[in-house]
Design an enzyme around this catalytic site. Structure first.
Site, PDB file in Angstrom:
ATOM      1  N   SER A  14       0.866  -1.181   0.000  1.00 59.46           N
ATOM      2  CA  SER A  14       0.000   0.000   0.000  1.00 59.46           C
ATOM      3  C   SER A  14       0.904   1.232   0.000  1.00 59.46           C
ATOM      4  O   SER A  14       1.761   1.373   0.869  1.00 59.46           O
ATOM      5  CB  SER A  14      -0.883  -0.031   1.248  1.00 59.46           C
ATOM      6  OG  SER A  14      -1.688   1.117   1.320  1.00 59.46           O
ATOM      7  N   LYS A  66      -0.959  -0.937  -4.502  1.00 58.03           N
ATOM      8  CA  LYS A  66      -2.200  -0.219  -4.139  1.00 58.03           C
ATOM      9  C   LYS A  66      -1.843   1.227  -3.864  1.00 58.03           C
ATOM     10  O   LYS A  66      -0.959   1.509  -3.042  1.00 58.03           O
ATOM     11  CB  LYS A  66      -2.823  -0.876  -2.914  1.00 58.03           C
ATOM     12  CG  LYS A  66      -3.812  -0.009  -2.132  1.00 58.03           C
ATOM     13  CD  LYS A  66      -4.564  -0.843  -1.105  1.00 58.03           C
ATOM     14  CE  LYS A  66      -4.847  -0.063   0.168  1.00 58.03           C
ATOM     15  NZ  LYS A  66      -5.563  -0.879   1.174  1.00 58.03           N
ATOM     16  N   LYS A  77      -3.026   4.908  -2.523  1.00 59.40           N
ATOM     17  CA  LYS A  77      -3.997   5.706  -1.792  1.00 59.40           C
ATOM     18  C   LYS A  77      -4.358   6.896  -2.678  1.00 59.40           C
ATOM     19  O   LYS A  77      -3.457   7.500  -3.300  1.00 59.40           O
ATOM     20  CB  LYS A  77      -3.388   6.177  -0.476  1.00 59.40           C
ATOM     21  CG  LYS A  77      -3.112   5.052   0.503  1.00 59.40           C
ATOM     22  CD  LYS A  77      -4.406   4.441   0.974  1.00 59.40           C
ATOM     23  CE  LYS A  77      -4.176   3.516   2.165  1.00 59.40           C
ATOM     24  NZ  LYS A  77      -5.448   3.018   2.703  1.00 59.40           N
ATOM     25  N   ASP A 129      -7.233   2.954  -3.255  1.00 59.17           N
ATOM     26  CA  ASP A 129      -7.989   2.993  -1.998  1.00 59.17           C
ATOM     27  C   ASP A 129      -8.261   4.443  -1.635  1.00 59.17           C
ATOM     28  O   ASP A 129      -7.330   5.218  -1.424  1.00 59.17           O
ATOM     29  CB  ASP A 129      -7.180   2.308  -0.895  1.00 59.17           C
ATOM     30  CG  ASP A 129      -7.937   2.204   0.422  1.00 59.17           C
ATOM     31  OD1 ASP A 129      -9.112   2.641   0.494  1.00 59.17           O
ATOM     32  OD2 ASP A 129      -7.349   1.670   1.393  1.00 59.17           O
ATOM     33  N   GLU A 176     -11.182   0.663  -3.834  1.00 57.07           N
ATOM     34  CA  GLU A 176     -11.509   0.329  -2.450  1.00 57.07           C
ATOM     35  C   GLU A 176     -12.160   1.517  -1.742  1.00 57.07           C
ATOM     36  O   GLU A 176     -11.626   2.630  -1.771  1.00 57.07           O
ATOM     37  CB  GLU A 176     -10.204  -0.075  -1.747  1.00 57.07           C
ATOM     38  CG  GLU A 176     -10.354  -0.500  -0.297  1.00 57.07           C
ATOM     39  CD  GLU A 176      -8.998  -0.914   0.305  1.00 57.07           C
ATOM     40  OE1 GLU A 176      -8.019  -1.092  -0.461  1.00 57.07           O
ATOM     41  OE2 GLU A 176      -8.924  -1.051   1.538  1.00 57.07           O
ATOM     42  N   ASP A 231     -14.048  -1.763   2.379  1.00 61.43           N
ATOM     43  CA  ASP A 231     -13.161  -1.948   3.530  1.00 61.43           C
ATOM     44  C   ASP A 231     -13.916  -1.448   4.776  1.00 61.43           C
ATOM     45  O   ASP A 231     -14.591  -2.232   5.448  1.00 61.43           O
ATOM     46  CB  ASP A 231     -11.845  -1.180   3.293  1.00 61.43           C
ATOM     47  CG  ASP A 231     -10.909  -1.157   4.487  1.00 61.43           C
ATOM     48  OD1 ASP A 231     -11.233  -1.732   5.542  1.00 61.43           O
ATOM     49  OD2 ASP A 231      -9.808  -0.544   4.389  1.00 61.43           O
ATOM     50  N   LYS A 250     -10.373  -7.428   7.055  1.00 63.71           N
ATOM     51  CA  LYS A 250      -9.428  -7.043   8.108  1.00 63.71           C
ATOM     52  C   LYS A 250      -9.962  -7.614   9.412  1.00 63.71           C
ATOM     53  O   LYS A 250     -11.020  -7.195   9.884  1.00 63.71           O
ATOM     54  CB  LYS A 250      -9.336  -5.519   8.234  1.00 63.71           C
ATOM     55  CG  LYS A 250      -8.514  -4.833   7.165  1.00 63.71           C
ATOM     56  CD  LYS A 250      -8.453  -3.342   7.423  1.00 63.71           C
ATOM     57  CE  LYS A 250      -7.722  -2.644   6.296  1.00 63.71           C
ATOM     58  NZ  LYS A 250      -7.957  -1.185   6.327  1.00 63.71           N
ATOM     59  N   GLY A 292      -4.545  -4.594   5.645  1.00 58.86           N
ATOM     60  CA  GLY A 292      -3.503  -4.407   6.647  1.00 58.86           C
ATOM     61  C   GLY A 292      -3.724  -3.123   7.422  1.00 58.86           C
ATOM     62  O   GLY A 292      -4.391  -2.205   6.942  1.00 58.86           O
TER      63      GLY A 292
HETATM   64  C1  NPQ Z   1      -6.580   0.680   4.556  1.00 62.80           C
HETATM   65  N1  NPQ Z   1      -4.289   0.299   5.483  1.00 62.80           N
HETATM   66  O1  NPQ Z   1      -6.563  -0.283   3.847  1.00 62.80           O
HETATM   67  C2  NPQ Z   1      -5.574   0.866   5.687  1.00 62.80           C
HETATM   68  C3  NPQ Z   1      -5.660   2.171   6.318  1.00 62.80           C
HETATM   69  C4  NPQ Z   1      -4.696   2.504   7.373  1.00 62.80           C
HETATM   70  C5  NPQ Z   1      -2.208  -0.566   4.610  1.00 62.80           C
HETATM   71  O2  NPQ Z   1      -3.565   0.889   3.428  1.00 62.80           O
HETATM   72  C6  NPQ Z   1      -1.335   4.771  10.293  1.00 62.80           C
HETATM   73  C7  NPQ Z   1      -1.686   5.664   9.321  1.00 62.80           C
HETATM   74  C8  NPQ Z   1      -1.895   3.537  10.300  1.00 62.80           C
HETATM   75  C9  NPQ Z   1      -2.612   5.323   8.345  1.00 62.80           C
HETATM   76  C10 NPQ Z   1      -3.415   1.930   9.315  1.00 62.80           C
HETATM   77  C11 NPQ Z   1      -3.427   0.286   4.434  1.00 62.80           C
HETATM   78  C12 NPQ Z   1      -2.832   3.187   9.330  1.00 62.80           C
HETATM   79  C13 NPQ Z   1      -3.197   4.082   8.365  1.00 62.80           C
HETATM   80  C14 NPQ Z   1      -4.329   1.629   8.335  1.00 62.80           C
HETATM   81  C15 NPQ Z   1      -4.123   3.729   7.387  1.00 62.80           C
HETATM   82  O3  NPQ Z   1      -7.480   1.490   4.417  1.00 62.80           O
HETATM   83 MG    MG Z   2      -8.626   0.473   2.901  1.00 64.24          MG
END
Ligand code: NPQ
Ligand code: MG
Length: 381
Positions: free
Chosen positions: A149, A175, A177, A203, A228, A253, A277, A305
Site C-alpha cells: 500500500s 495499491k 492511496k 484505496d 476500495e 473496507d 481485516k 492491513g
Molecule cells: C486501509 N491500510 O486499507 C488501511 C488504512 C490505514 C495498509 O492501506 C497509520 C496511518 C496507520 C494510516 C493503518 C493500508 C494506518 C493508516 C491503516 C491507514 O485502508
Molecule cells: Mg482500505
C-alpha cells in the site's frame, strides 16, 4: 471438543514505533504508530500455563474507524476483560459470544480473542494454518502473494520514485492511496511506469461522494483490480449505484464490520470484492466466516492491513492462506513500515511472496529486549 482454559493473566502494553516513511491517506499523514498489545496466560486443566499475544489495530485517533488506541485500552480494562474473566473457563471460540452483549469495539475484542487464540494454539502445538484447515476443511497455501500500500505523495515524481522502490523490492501488486486532487493523473502516471501487467488498485478511504461517479469512471482506463471504499462507510446504496456506473469493481473496507453486514452489502450489489481485516470485524474467527460467505457468493477476498507489527502480520498471513483469498493482500514485509520489528521472525518477502508461518500459535516469537525498549506503558489486570 475444544479444551477450556482459565484466563489467569492479562497484560496490556503500549509501544511506539516510528514509520520508516510518513504514510498519508485521505484521512491524514502519520509518522509513527502507537500500538496496544495484549499478553495473556491461559492455564489448562492439568495446571500448565501458556502465553499468547494479540495486537490491537486501532489507530491513535478515530480517523479510520470510531475506535482509537486509548479507548480500546479503556474498554478492555473496564468492560471486556472483566466480563471474560467472569465468564469462567474459555477458549478462543467462546470469546465473541461472551462479549456479544457489549456493543461495538471490534478491534479491542479482536485483540483479546487473538491473544487467547495464540495461547490456545501454542498449548496444543498447532499452527494457525493447521487450525484453519481443520476448522474449514480447506487446503491452505504455504506461500501467499504480497501487495504493498503506497501513501499519497505531493508530487507525481515522488510517487513514481516510491512505487519503483516497491517494484524493485518484488511486490506483486501495487495499491495507491487516492483522494480528490491526487487521483486520475497520479494513477495514470503509475500505470504508464509499471506497464499493463503489474496488478494495480486504489484505496480512497471514503474520500468521495455519490455524485463523483463520472469522475471515478475515468479510472476505468487504467485496468485496475478494484476501487476500495470510495464512499463513506454507511453509504451502502451509494456503493451499489457506483458499481453500476463504474466498470472497475467496487471493494469495501471500512463498511464491512460483520459477516451479517457483508452478506447484506453483497446482496445489494455494493461489494464486488471484499477487503477482510480481522480487527475491523471483531477477530480472526469472524473473518473466517466472512471469507466463507464471500466464497459461497463468488466474491473474491483479500486480506487488508493496519500497519501491524510481526504479531498481526503473522496472523494475517495465516488467514490469507485460506483458498478464497484469491487476490494479493496488504501483507507486505515488516520493513515496508518499520526498521525493526518486535518479533525475531518478521514477515519477509521472497520473489514477491510471503511464507505462511509454520510454528505453533500464530507463528511469531517476541523479541523481548527490543519490545521492552519500545514499550511506553504497561499494565497488568
Ligand atoms: C486501509 N491500510 O486499507 C488501511 C488504512 C490505514 C495498509 O492501506 C497509520 C496511518 C496507520 C494510516 C493503518 C493500508 C494506518 C493508516 C491503516 C491507514 O485502508
Ligand atoms: Mg482500505
Amino acid at each position: 471438543m475444544t479444551d477450556l482454559f482459565t484466563l489467569s493473566r492479562i497484560e496490556l502494553r503500549r509501544i511506539g514505533l516510528p514509520l520508516v516513511t510518513p504514510f498519508r491517506t485521505s484521512f491524514g499523514s502519520q509518522t509513527e504508530r502507537d500500538i496496544l498489545l495484549i499478553r495473556v496466560e491461559l492455564t489448562a486443566a492439568d495446571g500448565s500455563t501458556t502465553e499468547g499475544w494479540g495486537e490491537c489495530v486501532a489507530l491513535s485517533e478515530p480517523s479510520y474507524s470510531p475506535e482509537y488506541v486509548a479507548a480500546a485500552q479503556h474498554v478492555i480494562e473496564h468492560h471486556l476483560a472483566p466480563r471474560l474473566i467472569a465468564g469462567g473457563p474459555l477458549h478462543a471460540g467462546s470469546v465473541a459470544p461472551t462479549l456479544s452483549k457489549l456493543h461495538g469495539h471490534p478491534m479491542a475484542k479482536a485483540a483479546l480473542e487473538t491473544a487467547i487464540l495464540d495461547a490456545q494454539l501454542r498449548a496444543s502445538n498447532t499452527t494457525f494454518a493447521e487450525y484453519l484447515a481443520t476448522a474449514t476443511g480447506a487446503t491452505m497455501a504455504t506461500t501467499i502473494p504480497s501487495g504493498v500500500s503506497v501513501g499519497i505523495h505531493d508530487t507525481i515524481d515522488e510517487l513514481l520514485a516510491a512505487v519503483q522502490g516497491y517494484i524493485d523490492d518484488g511486490y506483486v501488486r501495487i495499491k495507491l492511496k487516492i483522494e480528490p486532487g491526487s487521483d486520475i493523473d497520479h494513477v495514470g502516471a503509475v500505470r504508464d511506469m509499471i506497464g499493463p501487467d503489474t496488478p494495480l488498485q486504489v484505496d480512497a478511504n471514503t474520500a468521495y461522494r455519490r455524485t463523483d461517479g463520472n469522475h471515478l469512471r475515468q479510472l476505468d482506463q487504467f485496468d485496475l483490480l478494484l476501487i476500495e471504499q470510495p464512499l463513506p462507510e454507511e453509504d451502502i446504496i451509494g456503493h451499489a449505484r457506483l458499481a453500476d456506473e463504474v466498470d472497475t469493481p467496487i471493494c469495501l473496507d471500512e463498511s464491512l464490520v460483520s459477516a451479517h453486514g457483508t452478506a447484506d452489502a453483497i446482496e445489494l450489489g455494493a461489494c464486488e470484492i471484499a477487503n477482510i481485516k480481522p480487527g475491523r470485524v471483531g477477530g480472526y474467527l469472524e473473518a473466517v466466516k466472512i471469507h466463507d460467505l464471500c466464497v459461497a457468493r463468488g466474491v473474491p477476498v483479500w486480506c487488508g492491513g493496519m500497519l501491524e507489527t510481526g504479531i498481526g502480520r503473522a496472523a494475517n498471513a495465516g488467514l490469507a492462506a485460506l483458498p478464497g483469498f484469491t487476490l494479493p493482500g496488504d501483507i507486505s514485509a515488516s520493513t515496508r513500515f518499520y526498521a525493526q520489528d518486535i518479533v525475531t521472525n518478521p514477515i519477509t518477502i521472497t520473489d514477491g511472496y510471503v511464507t505462511v508461518p509454520d510454528t505453533p500459535g500464530l507463528g511469531f516469537e517476541i523479541d523481548t529486549s527490543f519490545l521492552d525498549s519500545v514499550t511506553t506503558a504497561s499494565h497488568t489486570l
